[in-house]
Design an enzyme around this catalytic site. Structure first.
Site, PDB file in Angstrom:
ATOM      1  N   ASN A  99       0.864  -1.178   0.000  1.00  0.00           N
ATOM      2  CA  ASN A  99       0.000   0.000   0.000  1.00  0.00           C
ATOM      3  C   ASN A  99       0.903   1.231   0.000  1.00  0.00           C
ATOM      4  O   ASN A  99       1.480   1.586   1.026  1.00  0.00           O
ATOM      5  CB  ASN A  99      -0.896  -0.028   1.246  1.00  0.00           C
TER       6      ASN A  99
ATOM      7  N   ARG B  37      -2.343  -2.026  -3.628  1.00  0.00           N
ATOM      8  CA  ARG B  37      -3.611  -1.345  -3.404  1.00  0.00           C
ATOM      9  C   ARG B  37      -3.634  -0.114  -4.312  1.00  0.00           C
ATOM     10  O   ARG B  37      -2.703   0.698  -4.292  1.00  0.00           O
ATOM     11  CB  ARG B  37      -3.703  -0.890  -1.956  1.00  0.00           C
TER      12      ARG B  37
ATOM     13  N   HIS C 156     -13.170   1.962   0.125  1.00  0.00           N
ATOM     14  CA  HIS C 156     -13.055   0.891   1.141  1.00  0.00           C
ATOM     15  C   HIS C 156     -13.578  -0.441   0.605  1.00  0.00           C
ATOM     16  O   HIS C 156     -13.959  -1.328   1.385  1.00  0.00           O
ATOM     17  CB  HIS C 156     -13.871   1.196   2.418  1.00  0.00           C
TER      18      HIS C 156
ATOM     19  N   ARG D  29     -13.671  14.557   7.960  1.00  0.00           N
ATOM     20  CA  ARG D  29     -14.436  14.860   6.746  1.00  0.00           C
ATOM     21  C   ARG D  29     -15.899  15.100   7.079  1.00  0.00           C
ATOM     22  O   ARG D  29     -16.459  14.446   7.963  1.00  0.00           O
ATOM     23  CB  ARG D  29     -14.350  13.703   5.744  1.00  0.00           C
TER      24      ARG D  29
ATOM     25  N   GLU E 124      -7.567  -5.978   4.753  1.00  0.00           N
ATOM     26  CA  GLU E 124      -7.446  -5.633   3.336  1.00  0.00           C
ATOM     27  C   GLU E 124      -6.170  -6.231   2.749  1.00  0.00           C
ATOM     28  O   GLU E 124      -6.130  -6.620   1.587  1.00  0.00           O
ATOM     29  CB  GLU E 124      -7.442  -4.109   3.177  1.00  0.00           C
TER      30      GLU E 124
END
Ligand code: ADP
Length: 391
Positions: free
Chosen positions: A7, A88, A177, A235, A378
Site C-alpha cells: 500500500n 492497493r 473501502h 471529513r 485488506e
C-alpha cells in the site's frame, strides 16, 4: 508461494509478505517520511519490532531497503522467490470491477484515473513503478478500492445532475473501502452461508457503509470522492453543495481552502473542536464536554440513518457488521448505534460488545438481527488476488 501486499502513499509504503495459500504473514512493516527528512522504517518479524532511521529519498530507496531486509532476515533467499505483488490502488474508475494484472496499458489507465483521485493514484503508481524496477519478475496485480462497488445499479450510482456530467466527466458514485467491505462480505458468508443480506460498517478515521446482498454490493455511502456519506474523523460527509460558494463568499476563502475545511477540519473534529480521534471524544464525553457529546450524537445518527435506509432498501437484513479502528475497538460507539436500532429488535450482548479486535457476535441469541465485529484485513485480500493471478 511468497506474495507481497503493498500500500503505497505519497510519503509512505506499507507492506506485508505472505506465504500463500496458507495466508501466513512472514514479515510486515511500514516506511515513513519517504522524500522528507528523518525518514525511517519499522519492521515486524518473529514477534519482534525493529525500527531503523535511514535516508529514503524516494520510493525506490524504500523498496531497495525492503528487499535487503527480506534477504537479511532470510524471508527469501533471492528476489526471484517473490512471485507476486499485490498493489492497493485507490481508484479504478468504472474501468475495473475486479483486480487486474498490471500491464503497461493498465498502468497508463491508472495514471489517467488520477484526475479522479489526485492524492492517491499518483502515489500508487510510484509504488508500482518502484517495485517493477527492483523486483521485475514478480507478477504485479492492482487491487482497487472502488472495484467491489461497481455492481451498483445506475439508479444508485448516478447523481441527479445533468446526465452529461456523467457521460462527459465521469461524475458518479464510485464508493471506496471496497476491499474491506468485500472481506466482511466473504467472512459473513462463511459464518452465515451464502445468499444473505448484510450491512457492513467500516468505521475508521474515514468511514463508509455498504448494503450487500448475496456477496454483491448494491449501495455504499461514499460517493464521487471519499468525502461523501457519514461524517468522519475530519471529513464532513454529505452536505448541501450550495454551502460551498456561500462560505467562499462570506469568509473570503478560496475553493482550495473551503475544500480543505471540508476534508481536514470537519466531521468529528469540526463539531467537537477538540479531536478527530474517537478515544479523545469518549474521554471528553466522560468529562461532560458538550461539544464531544454532540459530535458523538451526530456521528451515531448519521450511521444509523444509513443503516435504516439500507434496511428498507434490502427489505430486511441478516447481519450488521462493524470493522476498522472505531468499529473494532469502540464498544461505546457500537453500543450507541445498536441502542438506536432497538426498534429493529436488536439486543446487545454487553459482555461480548466489550471485547475488542476479535471476530465475535455482539448481540444476544434472541436478537432479531445479529451484529458482529469482524476485524478487517485488506492486506490479505490484496495478497489473495495477487496469488490467484500468479498461480
Ligand atoms: P484509518 O481510516 O486511518 O485507517 P483506522 O481504521 O485506523 O483509520 O481508525 C482510526 C480510528 O480508530 C480513530 O478515530 C481512533 O480513535 C479509533 N480507535 C482506535 N482504537 C480505539 C479504541 N480503543 N477506542 C476507541 N476508538 C479507537
Amino acid at each position: 508461494m511468497k506474495v507481497l501486499s503493498v500500500n503505497a502513499g505519497s510519503s509512505s509504503l506499507k507492506f506485508q509478505m505472505y506465504e500463500m495459500p496458507e495466508e501466513k504473514v512472514l514479515i510486515s512493516g511500514v516506511f515513513e517520511r519517504i522524500g522528507i527528512e528523518n525518514s525511517f522504517y519499522t519492521i515486524k518479524i518473529n514477534g519482534e519490532k525493529i525500527k531503523k532511521v535511514v535516508e529514503l529519498s524516494n520510493h525506490e530507496d524504500a523498496v531497495i531497503a525492503l528487499t535487503k531486509e527480506l534477504i537479511e532476515f532470510k524471508v527469501v533467499n533471492s528476489l526471484e522467490e517473490i512471485e507476486a505483488i499485490g498493489h492497493r490502488v485507490v481508484h479504478g474508475g468504472d474501468k475495473y470491477s475486479d483486480s487486474v494484472v498490471i500491464t503497461d496499458e493498465v498502468l497508463t489507465t491508472i495514471e489517467e484515473l488520477s484526475s479522479l483521485a489526485p492524492l492517491h493514484n499518483p502515489a500508487n503508481v510510484i509504488g508500482i513503478k518502484a517495485f517493477k524496477k527492483v523486483v521485475p519478475n514478480a507478477v504485479a496485480v492492482a487491487v482497487f478500492d472502488t472495484a467491489f462497488h461497481q455492481t451498483l445499479d445506475e439508479s444508485e450510482f448516478l447523481y441527479s445532475v445533468p446526465k452529461e456530467w456523467y457521460t462527459k466527466y465521469q461524475v458518479r458514485k464510485y464508493g471506496f473501502h471496497g476491499t474491506s467491505h468485500k472481506y466482511l462480505s466473504e467472512r459473513m458468508e462463511s459464518i452465515l452461508g451464502k445468499g444473505k443480506k448484510i450491512i457492513t460498517c467500516h468505521l475508521g478515521n474515514g468511514g463508509s457503509l455498504s448494503a450487500i446482498e448475496n456477496g454483491k454490493c448494491l449501495d455504499t455511502s461514499m460517493g464521487f470522492t471519499p468525502n461523501a456519506g457519514i461524517l468522519m474523523g475530519t471529513r464532513s460527509g454529505d452536505i448541501d453543495a450550495t454551502i460551498i460558494p456561500y462560505v467562499m463568499e462570506k469568509s473570503g476563502k478560496n475553493l482550495d481552502e473551503v475544500m480543505n475545511d471540508l476534508n481536514k477540519k470537519s466531521g468529528v473534529l469540526g463539531i467537537s473542536g477538540l479531536s478527530s480521534d474517537s478515544r479523545d471524544i469518549e474521554d471528553g464525553i466522560k468529562e461532560g464536554n458538550e461539544n464531544c457529546i454532540l459530535a458523538q450524537k451526530m456521528y451515531v445518527r448519521r450511521i444509523v440513518g444509513y443503516i435504516a435506509k439500507y434496511y428498507v432498501f434490502l427489505q430486511g437484513v441478516d447481519a450488521i457488521v462493524f470493522t476498522a479502528g472505531i468499529g473494532e475497538n469502540s464498544s461505546k460507539t457500537r453500543e450507541d448505534i445498536m441502542k438506536s436500532l432497538e426498534i429493529l429488535g436488536i439486543k446487545i450482548d454487553e459482555q461480548a460488545n466489550n471485547t475488542r479486535g476479535e471476530e465475535i457476535r455482539i448481540t444476544t441469541e434472541d436478537s432479531k438481527i445479529p451484529c458482529y465485529i469482524i476485524p478487517t484485513d485488506e492486506e490479505v485480500m490484496i495478497a489473495k488476488d495477487a496469488y490467484n493471478f500468479a498461480k
